[in-house]
Write an enzyme that holds these catalytic residues in place. Structure first.
Site: not given
Lengths: 245, 439
Positions: A138, A151
């Site tokens: 990501s 995250y």
């Protein structure tokens, strides 16, 4: 014809990427946690042109299940040359900040289990002297930010791991492809207000397929995220800390 | 997700669902809701039949999987959110085509069934519903029905053309049509008035699978109903030719501050189009994409109608009075200086429609867009309804946002029988309007 293993194949992005493999006539082995959804996707990919589609229910958090799953994929496809790791969770940052166990669980799914899986695959591909290993990371991994650093840090760990893996496997002729999507309109982001930066899963799936075909080392998707993240990582802390990023 | 993502194609009326649930997998039960619910496919209905103000919309976009396809028989089974465009992309290279297609490929299979859509081949193939072998219907009482012309035939007849009100259509099986290649043999003829249209149409039906005409809705007097007649057949294979890109076309970038189609542009656009070719007749080979879907080449073309959106009007009038009724409709439109350059005339065939509430029936159909200019537009459409009602015709719900409940009941005499099949948990802005019920 590729022989492709997709771990986390019921994710919307993975499904879109899989449709490109199917249309190209590649053989597919899918894993996911939901048997019915795997079955529906299997039917779809067969109609779309995949000569073989097999599926297996597996929770990737269970590290002890990985090796047997990879063996099953090899047996079903008669070998393996491409792996796409597509699962992940977007944890609630506030919960992760409040509860150490939640932070560790988010790391287990997004980093630890992926590293375990990629290590096993890497050793096999190194022995066979070929293959492509891709994983969906990501843009959140490029810089830790208050809004999602648990995250983001798991993805940062994965990024560094894959950088090293790419370095190690260069000599063996194995490609390592890190996919860094920006914000994508999927069930994972269902509760978000969608602004103009949100990309469609169709676009991201097509970019993933292209990156794997070309062996792109690091693929930002959509491509404009490379510029955005270059700016965000270059921001001096004095400015960065005043932003709401 | 903001409600404005769930508009209808005409961008009128403004309607906001209280909640939207996007399905990711084929459901075995309906979502729980305190309000009424309605499936939303790809939002290509023009008016309010795909809207559910203050209710729940079930976004079907995630149900886009194929289930089975037999390339030997052309039988395709898929989830209800699959778009006709997705089907074409899959089946055309394998020598198959949609048995019936409307003027856009960006409609879902569920939407094609709910509106029992038709196309330029209605005179030979009938409606889309005639080619549906089976469909899956989920009801709020917990039953999951498989409906076909033979099994649960009453539910099948209610659901085909049933405007999404009989329950949730989850999947369908369709019988496709064989083709040899993606190209069309197109014959284009200019006609100078309405009588000439009827003559050409009558002479074309036997030899051409697809027939449709564009009409100049600004012409009057002895030019009333002039236009271009386009008739076509699938071309036998001619080897490899490059396919035009389907999704790569330009996007109309924003909603213009005023409608681009207005009093100043309407007549010049129509006159120019009528005189676009010097020769009154031409034959050429066209790829099926520009032939069937000329407007799909420009994404969001509906934005050109400005912030107030537009209303489409499509009616059918029975053969008996068709010439007089169509002439009267065109005269009323031209006298009002209304309409657009997207005016279409076609003669429907006598193939029976399978749905209780299907719109297509024997007669002549006229379809036009009207930029929404407020009360004057609505008054004109009411004047058109007078003609259609007097002729014993009907107006197409998929394109309507304003017909009265009286007109609706006259156009659809099976309404009372249909009501028994409407799922009590389902409703739409359209349904509340034409039945006079509150939400």
């Amino acid at each position: 014809m590729r022989k492709v293993l997709i771990v986390g194949a019921t994710s919307t992005i993975a499904e879109q990427a899989a449709r490109h493999f199917a249309a190209a006539g590649d053989a597919l082995f899918l894993t996911g946690r939901n048997e019915e959804r795997l079955a529906a996707i299997t039917d779809d990919l067969q109609v779309r042109g995949a000569p073989t589609v097999a599926a297996r229910v597996m929770d990737a958090d269970d590290l002890s299940a990985h090796a047997a799953m990879i063996d099953a994929a090899k047996a079903a496809l008669g070998g393996l040359d491409t792996v796409l790791v597509a699962y992940g969770t977007l944890p609630d940052q506030a919960a992760c900040a409040a509860d150490p166990a939640a932070a560790v669980a988010a790391w287990h799914t997004n980093a630890v289990s992926v590293i375990a899986l990629l290590t096993d695959i890497a050793n096999r591909f190194e022995r066979q002297g070929s293959g492509t290993i891709a994983a969906i990371s990501s843009v959140a991994g490029d810089r830790g930010r208050a809004s999602n650093y648990v995250y983001g840090s798991a993805k940062a760990g994965l990024n560094a791991f894959m950088d090293g893996l790419r370095h190690r496997l260069f000599a063996a002729g194995v490609q390592v492809v890190t996919i860094r999507p920006g914000m994508v309109d999927t069930p994972m982001t269902a509760d978000f207000d969608k602004g103009p930066l949100f990309a469609s899963p169709e676009k991201v799936g097509a970019d993933i397929h292209k990156a794997i075909e070309k062996g792109t080392a690091v693929c930002y998707t959509p491509g404009f995220w490379r510029l955005i993240m270059t700016i965000i990582t270059a921001l001096p802390r004095a400015i960065f800390h005043r932003t709401g990023l | 997700m903001s409600a404005s993502n769930y508009a209808s194609w005409g961008r009128y009326p403004d309607s906001r669902p209280a909640d939207v649930r996007r399905l990711a997998a084929r459901p075995t039960a309906l979502p729980a809701a305190d309000t009424s619910m309605l499936a939303y496919g790809n939002g290509r209905s023009y008016g309010d039949s795909c809207l559910n103000n203050d209710g729940l919309l079930i976004d079907m976009g995630g149900l886009d999987r194929f289930i089975a396809f037999d390339a030997a028989t052309g039988i395709l089974e898929c989830e209800a959110g699959v778009l006709l465009a997705d089907i074409l992309e899959l089946v055309v290279p394998q020598g198959w085509f949609l048995p019936v297609t409307p003027g856009t490929q960006f409609v879902s299979v569920g939407g094609a069934i709910a509106n029992d859509v038709h196309g330029k081949n209605h005179h030979v193939a009938g409606t889309f519903g005639r080619h549906v072998r089976s469909l899956g219907l989920l009801r709020s009482d917990g039953t999951a029905l498989t409906c076909s012309p033979n099994d649960n035939a009453d539910w099948f007849a209610a659901t085909v053309g049933g405007l999404g009100l009989t329950g949730l259509v989850t999947r369908a099986t369709i019988a496709l049509k064989r083709i040899e290649g993606p190209y069309m043999d197109v014959d284009t003829l200019r006609f100078s008035n309405l009588d000439a249209f009827f003559d050409i149409s009558a002479a074309s039906d036997a030899d051409y699978e697809y027939t449709v005409a564009w009409v100049d809705c600004t012409a009057r007097g002895n030019k009333l109903g002039r236009g271009w007649f386009m008739r076509a057949n699938h071309k036998p294979a001619l080897g490899q030719q490059p396919d035009p890109r389907r999704r790569g076309g330009p996007t109309f970038p924003f909603v213009t501050p005023v409608s681009m189609i207005n009093g100043a542009t309407l007549r010049p656009l129509n006159t120019l189009y009528f005189h676009r070719k010097r020769k009154p007749r031409s034959r050429d080979t066209q790829h099926f994409q520009p032939y069937f879907y000329p407007l799909d080449g420009i994404r969001h073309w509906n934005r050109a109608y400005g912030p107030n959106g537009f209303l489409q009007y499509q009616c059918v009038v029975p053969h008996a009075d068709a010439r007089a009724a169509i002439a009267e409709l065109l005269e009323r439109i031209a006298a009002a200086g209304a309409g657009s350059f997207l005016s279409v005339l076609k003669v429907f065939g006598n193939v029976e429609s399978p749905g209780l509430m299907s719109f297509p029936r024997p007669g002549v159909t006229l379809a036009l867009d009207f930029p929404n200019r407020g009360p004057e537009t609505f008054a004109l459409l009411d004047r058109l309804d007078e003609v259609v009602q007097a002729a014993g015709g009907a107006v197409y719900p998929a394109k309507d946002a304003r017909m009265s409940s009286t007109a609706f009941k006259q156009y659809f005499p099976a309404t009372e029988r249909f009501k028994a099949f409407v799922d009590p948990a389902f409703s739409s802005d359209f349904w509340r309007r034409v039945t006079g019920e509150d939400s």
